[in-house]
Design an enzyme around this catalytic site. Structure first.
Site, PDB file in Angstrom:
ATOM      1  N   ASP A 130      64.859  70.030  59.912  1.00 51.29           N
ATOM      2  CA  ASP A 130      64.795  70.307  58.474  1.00 51.29           C
ATOM      3  C   ASP A 130      66.155  70.789  57.978  1.00 51.29           C
ATOM      4  O   ASP A 130      66.579  71.903  58.267  1.00 51.29           O
ATOM      5  CB  ASP A 130      63.710  71.362  58.209  1.00 51.29           C
ATOM      6  CG  ASP A 130      63.581  71.706  56.738  1.00 51.29           C
ATOM      7  OD1 ASP A 130      64.286  71.099  55.905  1.00 51.29           O
ATOM      8  OD2 ASP A 130      62.774  72.609  56.425  1.00 51.29           O
TER       9      ASP A 130
ATOM     10  N   HIS B 171      74.778  56.044  74.850  1.00 46.81           N
ATOM     11  CA  HIS B 171      73.727  56.750  75.596  1.00 46.81           C
ATOM     12  C   HIS B 171      74.302  57.643  76.697  1.00 46.81           C
ATOM     13  O   HIS B 171      73.665  58.607  77.117  1.00 46.81           O
ATOM     14  CB  HIS B 171      72.739  55.743  76.199  1.00 46.81           C
ATOM     15  CG  HIS B 171      71.380  56.319  76.488  1.00 46.81           C
ATOM     16  ND1 HIS B 171      71.183  57.529  77.115  1.00 46.81           N
ATOM     17  CD2 HIS B 171      70.135  55.845  76.215  1.00 46.81           C
ATOM     18  CE1 HIS B 171      69.891  57.762  77.237  1.00 46.81           C
ATOM     19  NE2 HIS B 171      69.231  56.765  76.688  1.00 46.81           N
TER      20      HIS B 171
END
Length: 452
Positions: free
Chosen positions: A398, A165
């Site tokens: 995408d 993180h």
């Protein structure tokens, strides 16, 4: 059920900078000893193994290399000092690369992308392991990210991401994923650069008048905690995962319930009603953790970029890559959450925290060191936290296979956390991970509450 076919290293493409050295900001240091962020993104894309290995995998390797040229920090390592004088830094040098695993799975794709409760352990087949830490002179060398692409023959593809993180918050990581997807779909990085010419990722750590003091405060705390390898595959989890849908009609009904009970409130966001409803439903389903007058806590994170605040003037730019998060902390007695009007009370408390600590620019990001004391103060208090944000939509990434069908945050398998995202038709999806019995009770109460 899942077989790793190849493990390779992908370096940034030619033309990348030769090196990058960055100190960790206090925002980054916050996450040094916490578990990695673990995401799975599922795509419905029927293809054969031949197409996958001959076309899709080579394209993904090429586009990842091009993407890393623009996101050099992703290919870097975290250098954690073995002495107590030095501070941790991010370092990229020529030759550094990102681990990419290629796998084929016989797991049931339809089951994995469903909304009903499914056993959590099976999802970890799709999550890459992190490369081991190594040592160099006075530093531990810690890899920051690993990736895995898994084929479900004739059905779909899963992209697994496992990252430290400290590398970056949700906004930063999804920016990297979307860039990789855009470059993969177009075949080169020209479209990505032309569309983002004025907002390519910015890596320099933000500086304010208190940066040096805050860096020192956070490092003084972090260096006293023993450094341990991250437990990214906490198996067995003894958990099940499920997704709960809040449709637009549900959200409107919940908003009206608050506005009817509290006419002085002029506007309620979807985030407030969703988290307020889940928090109270979870508290009721779990029962009291102790006495009924004991407090429970709800933590949520707020993106700190592009927003006026008490620390940085001007604000941190929205194309900043790293961690820049404010924290909201909401407390409520269990008996109030479990009461008939507990949902209204919870939503009102969350709304008040947002108005006074997030929207108020003189308060937002003020005294970030308070995060350290809050963490210690509430360590024995039952808490609910949010992971991710609906405003950062992973399904939009995408790669040329259409939008993603489902996103799963495996990080939910520890503690009580929720993952909020939007479905393709605008409904809100609430991801949960609980024991099987807890999930049955929660699911029943969740549905009953919406029907009232």
């Amino acid at each position: 059920m899942t077989t790793v076919i190849e493990t390779c290293r992908i370096p940034p493409s030619q033309g990348s900078a030769a090196e990058l050295f960055l100190p960790l900001s206090f925002f980054d240091m916050t996450w040094l000893h916490l578990n990695h962020t673990r995401r799975l993104i599922f795509y419905s894309h029927p293809c054969s193994q031949a197409e996958f290995f001959n076309t899709i995998v080579p394209n993904l390797k090429h586009s990842l290399s091009l993407t890393l040229k623009h996101y050099l920090l992703v290919a870097a390592n975290l250098l954690y000092p073995l002495d107590t004088v030095s501070k941790p830094v991010f370092r990229y040098i020529s030759g550094d690369s990102v681990s990419l695993m290629i796998a084929v799975s016989g797991l049931d794709f339809e089951e994995l992308v469903a909304d009903h409760a499914r056993e959590s352990d099976q999802f970890y087949d799709l999550l890459p392991r992190m490369p081991n830490m190594s040592e160099e002179e006075n530093y531990k060398i810690i890899p920051l990210i690993s990736l895995q692409v898994t084929l479900f023959p004739g059905r779909g593809i899963c992209l697994g991401l496992n990252n430290h993180h400290s590398l970056g918050d949700c906004r930063s990581i999804i920016g990297f994923i979307k860039a990789w997807a855009m470059i993969n779909k177009s075949g080169d990085d020209e479209v990505f650069v032309s569309r983002n010419e004025e907002s390519l990722p910015f890596f320099e750590r933000p500086i304010c008048k208190d940066s040096s003091r805050l860096d020192g405060i956070f490092w003084d705390v972090m260096k006293k905690i023993p450094l341990k390898p991250a437990a990214t595959h906490p198996l067995p989890t003894n958990r099940v995962r499920a997704s709960f849908i809040l449709r637009q009609s549900h959200i409107i009904k919940l908003k009206n319930r608050i506005l009817s009970a509290k006419p002085n409130i002029d506007r309620v966001s979807t985030f407030v009603v969703a988290t307020g409803y889940v928090w109270t439903t979870l508290a009721k389903s779990l029962g009291p953790a102790g006495e009924e007058d004991e407090h429970e806590v709800f933590f949520f994170l707020a993106d700190g970029t592009g927003r006026r605040n008490a620390l940085f003037d001007p604000p941190v730019p929205v194309n900043y890559f790293g961690n820049c998060l404010g924290v909201g902390v909401v407390r409520a007695e269990y008996r109030k959450l479990a009461a008939e009007d507990g949902f209204v009370a919870a939503a009102e408390a969350i709304l008040d925290e947002i108005k006074t600590k997030i929207y108020e620019e003189d308060e937002f990001l003020k005294s970030p060191e308070k995060m350290l004391t809050d963490t210690a103060k509430y360590k024995d208090t039952r808490a609910l936290t949010t992971t991710g944000s609906p405003k950062f939509d992973y399904t939009e990434a995408d790669f040329g296979w259409g939008e993603a069908e489902k996103v799963e945050f495996l990080s939910l398998d520890e503690g009580n956390s929720i993952f909020l995202s939007y479905s393709g038709d605008g409904d809100l999806v609430v991801g949960m991970s609980l024991t099987e019995e807890e999930m049955k009770t929660f699911a029943s109460m969740f549905a009953t509450g919406l029907d009232m």
